[in-house]
Design a protein around this motif. Sequence first.
Motif, mmCIF file in Angstrom:
data_model
loop_
_atom_site.group_PDB
_atom_site.id
_atom_site.type_symbol
_atom_site.label_atom_id
_atom_site.label_comp_id
_atom_site.label_asym_id
_atom_site.label_seq_id
_atom_site.Cartn_x
_atom_site.Cartn_y
_atom_site.Cartn_z
ATOM 1 N N THR A 1 19.890 16.926 7.461
ATOM 2 C CA THR A 1 19.827 17.041 6.000
ATOM 3 C C THR A 1 20.734 18.206 5.554
ATOM 4 O O THR A 1 21.450 18.768 6.388
ATOM 5 N N GLN B 1 2.328 7.650 -13.502
ATOM 6 C CA GLN B 1 1.389 7.550 -12.375
ATOM 7 C C GLN B 1 0.414 8.733 -12.374
ATOM 8 O O GLN B 1 -0.792 8.557 -12.267
ATOM 9 N N ASP C 1 2.579 10.136 5.040
ATOM 10 C CA ASP C 1 1.657 9.505 4.091
ATOM 11 C C ASP C 1 2.322 8.449 3.209
ATOM 12 O O ASP C 1 1.675 7.847 2.383
ATOM 13 N N ASN D 1 26.031 8.463 3.992
ATOM 14 C CA ASN D 1 24.630 8.350 3.554
ATOM 15 C C ASN D 1 24.216 6.882 3.355
ATOM 16 O O ASN D 1 23.041 6.571 3.180
ATOM 17 N N HIS E 1 9.018 5.705 7.212
ATOM 18 C CA HIS E 1 10.382 6.189 7.375
ATOM 19 C C HIS E 1 10.531 6.902 8.721
ATOM 20 O O HIS E 1 11.432 7.725 8.892
ATOM 21 N N VAL F 1 6.748 8.651 -12.221
ATOM 22 C CA VAL F 1 5.905 9.747 -11.718
ATOM 23 C C VAL F 1 4.986 10.251 -12.833
ATOM 24 O O VAL F 1 3.775 10.430 -12.635
ATOM 25 N N ARG G 1 7.526 12.745 6.199
ATOM 26 C CA ARG G 1 6.087 12.737 5.896
ATOM 27 C C ARG G 1 5.450 11.447 6.387
ATOM 28 O O ARG G 1 6.089 10.403 6.442
#
Length: 358
Positions: free
Chosen positions: A72, A304, A60, A254, A64, A301, A58
């Motif tokens: 994945t 927020q 936004d 990973n 990354h 989360v 993404r």
Amino acid sequence: MIYNVLVPLSQDVGFLNVFRYITFRSVWALLTALIISILFGPAMIRWLQRVKFGQHIREDGPKHQAKQGTPTMGGIMIIFSVVISTILWADLTNHYVWLTLLVFAGFGAIGFADDYIMVVKKRNKGLSAKTKFFFQCAVATIAIALLIQEPAYSTQLSVPFFKNFNPDLGWFYLPFAMVVMVGASNAVNLTDGLDGLAIGPMVVAMACFAIFIYVTGNAKLADYLDMHSIQGMGEVTVFCGAMVGAGLGFLWFNAHPAQVFMGDVGSLSLGGALGFVAVLAKQELLLAIVGGVFVFETLSVILQVGYFKLTGGKRIFKMAPLHHHFELKGIPESKIIVRFWILSILMALMALSTLKLR
Ligand code: 57M
């Protein structure tokens, strides 16, 4: 399987007795899962690249973009090595082991469907949140309904620090345990946003629960430590061992900079299994301490989103979940990851210390 084949022969061949011991088989389950992951990992990553199961990044959030196209769905590897290793080393007549594998595979299937739609069908979103939630609740409900039929299992709750307060929830135990499992599954999913960020604390939490599960299955130890004792539960230690091994094997690839991500197939299955193991060990509430990192990420989360709605657009964190906040403050990724690992080890040690604080 090895247990079921070799232990009956131990009357004639004395040294085969060693396969009776849960501790011995759990260590070998760990090693087997670790070796499978490390041996087959590179081929799996090449296959994920070949079939173009690459992560879309993404735009936004924190930058990354360098991770664009990282394979994945590496969680398939974790599930494969845990299932093979558990079947190899556990007593296959044990119901708790099969139930745990059912939960693990069930949550894995939901994650797989989600990843498949998103990555392979190239849709922006995978399964809708509602569909995912429905299937998570369904798998959890089936597993718990089967679990509470087991005569040795109790619907009593153990409350950390209060050894004499064990309320029996009866049928209310079902929705309660469902919230624990579905919550754990989603919390691990939210945490899985930096290299090794979810799998590190997962390995620590599973190692911690391996101890709790072992004690729960051992009447003498459970009595000494004032814990619930459930005959046959110790066998699930073999599964926990396999999870620790597969987790370390996955971390091999990973670790930052990641060669593979676990995908929802990994995060949902690992989280669901962690929640179920906490239910099996009768340490449902203690999971909040053992899995403290997952809890903090989820709370960030909730806070927020809540604050955003209440204030009509203000934020507490630069971005939730918490790891995004630290990234946007300019802290390097590897530092955030290692600090979260340290936190998870501290939380697990705190949880273990409650064994004597009852
Ligand atoms: C999935 N997925 C990663 C990878 C991994 C409600 C809201 C907080 C939900 C949250 C969300 O969607 N979370 C769940 C998070 C993604 O990783 C893939 O997803 C799998 C796990 N499900 O295995 O396949 C990205 O994470 C990075 N990554 C690594 N290394 C790894 O080992 O670097 C993953 C694994 C990967 C890779 O970049 O692409 C993700 O973060 O998307 N949503 C968010 O987190 C969003 N936050 C947000 O909108 N916050 C708002 C409000 C609504 C809370 C706010 O604070 O104002 C942000 N996510 C991202 N960008 N990526 C938004 C910006």
